[in-house]
Design an enzyme around this catalytic site. Structure first.
Site, short mmCIF file in Angstrom:
data_model
loop_
_atom_site.label_atom_id
_atom_site.label_comp_id
_atom_site.label_asym_id
_atom_site.label_seq_id
_atom_site.Cartn_x
_atom_site.Cartn_y
_atom_site.Cartn_z
N GLY A 295 2.07 2.66 10.71
CA GLY A 295 2.98 3.59 10.86
C GLY A 295 3.70 4.19 12.12
O GLY A 295 4.51 5.30 12.07
N GLU B 25 -6.85 4.97 7.76
CA GLU B 25 -6.83 6.55 7.68
C GLU B 25 -7.88 7.20 6.91
O GLU B 25 -8.20 8.14 7.01
CB GLU B 25 -5.50 6.54 6.74
N GLU C 229 -5.77 -4.52 11.01
CA GLU C 229 -4.81 -3.54 11.19
C GLU C 229 -5.16 -2.65 12.28
O GLU C 229 -5.77 -1.80 12.25
CB GLU C 229 -4.83 -2.62 9.79
N HIS D 252 -9.86 1.36 5.10
CA HIS D 252 -8.38 1.61 5.58
C HIS D 252 -8.64 2.69 6.66
O HIS D 252 -9.52 3.64 6.68
CB HIS D 252 -7.38 2.13 4.78
N LYS E 215 0.20 4.33 -0.48
CA LYS E 215 -0.50 5.22 0.10
C LYS E 215 -0.39 6.77 -0.70
O LYS E 215 -0.33 6.58 -1.91
CB LYS E 215 -0.12 5.88 1.48
N SER F 42 2.96 -1.64 10.41
CA SER F 42 4.43 -1.77 11.02
C SER F 42 5.01 -2.94 10.34
O SER F 42 6.08 -3.62 11.03
CB SER F 42 4.77 -1.33 12.11
N ASN G 276 0.89 -1.33 0.03
CA ASN G 276 0.06 0.21 -0.04
C ASN G 276 0.91 1.22 -0.03
O ASN G 276 1.65 1.72 0.92
CB ASN G 276 -0.85 0.03 1.15
P1 PGA Z 1 2.75 0.56 7.63
O1 PGA Z 1 1.04 0.79 7.07
O2 PGA Z 1 3.29 -0.73 7.08
O3 PGA Z 1 3.23 1.97 7.15
O4 PGA Z 1 2.37 0.49 9.19
C1 PGA Z 1 0.30 -0.31 6.86
C2 PGA Z 1 -1.07 0.31 6.37
O5 PGA Z 1 -1.52 1.23 6.86
O6 PGA Z 1 -1.68 -0.59 5.38
#
Ligand code: PGA
Length: 253
Positions: free
Chosen positions: A175, A99, A169, A97, A11, A214, A9
């Site tokens: 992140g 976010e 998640e 997601h 983003k 992460s 992903n």
């Molecule tokens: P990350 O993001 O691996 O940077 O923690 C995962 C995600 O949001 O899909």
């Protein structure tokens, strides 16, 4: 045994030339053998879908969008339909997601509309669920996840589950550099499988749950060896060629 899944992903990162460079680097380093046990799915930003799609053409790597709208067409400024994504060669879309839930205010019911519409159109869905830190500390992880699934999958038919995978998640792990303990994630994955199999009256083997939050080359081995972790959704580390290649290879072992 079904293949493991690695979803990159990206983003809101990378301009087209950068996305093509990263994709080419992955394509030229990943062999057909590496893909024998792993499905690799790349989710670039909308602006790079076409360029990345051309670069992965005929490689077995699949193209995924990061979002979609729940109508066919019309006066929805700034939105993108499932047909538009299919037209660009996407076979997958990420829905729900954290976010989008937390920054853009997407609700479980909006997510449900997106899931129903995408499945009807023939787009396969990566359905993201997960709890926030305050929900975790109050012991509400499973009740939050159950509600997300209950509303998010309202109206979905059992046969459509073949075209949907889950991504657990935990919001506090995304992140942040903090990964869930592999056994803790595995136990949440098992609960998700049991809940969905009860709700849809199907076998738990049919339900696939990826872990996200992460994931890095340094922790992939301990995550992927857990029996209920069927793959990973990788954000930050998927922007680095070497890390992503290592994660793909480790996931196929
Ligand atoms: P990350 O993001 O691996 O940077 O923690 C995962 C995600 O949001 O899909």
């Amino acid at each position: 045994m079904p293949k493991r899944v690695v979803i990159a992903n990206w983003k809101m990162n990378l301009l087209r030339a950068e996305a093509v460079e990263l994709t080419s680097g992955i394509v030229s380093n990943i062999s057909a053998r590496d893909l024998e046990n792993v499905n690799v799915i790349i989710a670039p930003p909308y602006t790079c879908l076409e360029a990345v799609g051309s670069t992965i053409n005929n490689t077995g790597i699949e193209l995924c969008a990061q979002n979609v709208f729940w109508e066919d067409s019309g006066a929805y400024t700034g939105e993108i339909s499932a047909d538009m994504l299919l037209d660009l060669g996407c076979s997958w879309v990420i829905i729900g997601h954290s976010e989008r839930r937390n920054i853009l205010g997407e609700t479980n019911s909006m997510i449900n509309d997106k899931i129903l519409f995408s499945l009807k159109k023939g787009l396969r869905v990566i359905f993201c669920i997960g709890e926030r830190i305050e929900e975790k500390t109050r012991g509400r992880t499973l009740s939050v996840i159950k509600k997300q699934i209950e509303i998010g999958l309202n109206g979905v038919k059992t046969a459509q589950l073949d075209n949907l995978i889950f991504a657990y998640e935990p919001v506090w792990a995304i992140g942040s550099g903090i990964t869930a303990e592999p056994q803790d994630a595995d136990s949440v994955h098992l609960s998700i499988k049991q809940f969905v199999s009860d709700r849809f009256n199907c076998n738990t083997e049919k339900i696939r749950v990826m872990y996200g939050g992460s994931v890095k080359s340094g922790n992939i081995d301990s995550l992927i060896k857990e029996p209920n972790i069927d793959g990973v959704l990788v954000g930050g580390a998927s922007l680095d060629k070497e890390s992503l290649i290592r994660i793909i290879r480790s996931s196929g072992v």
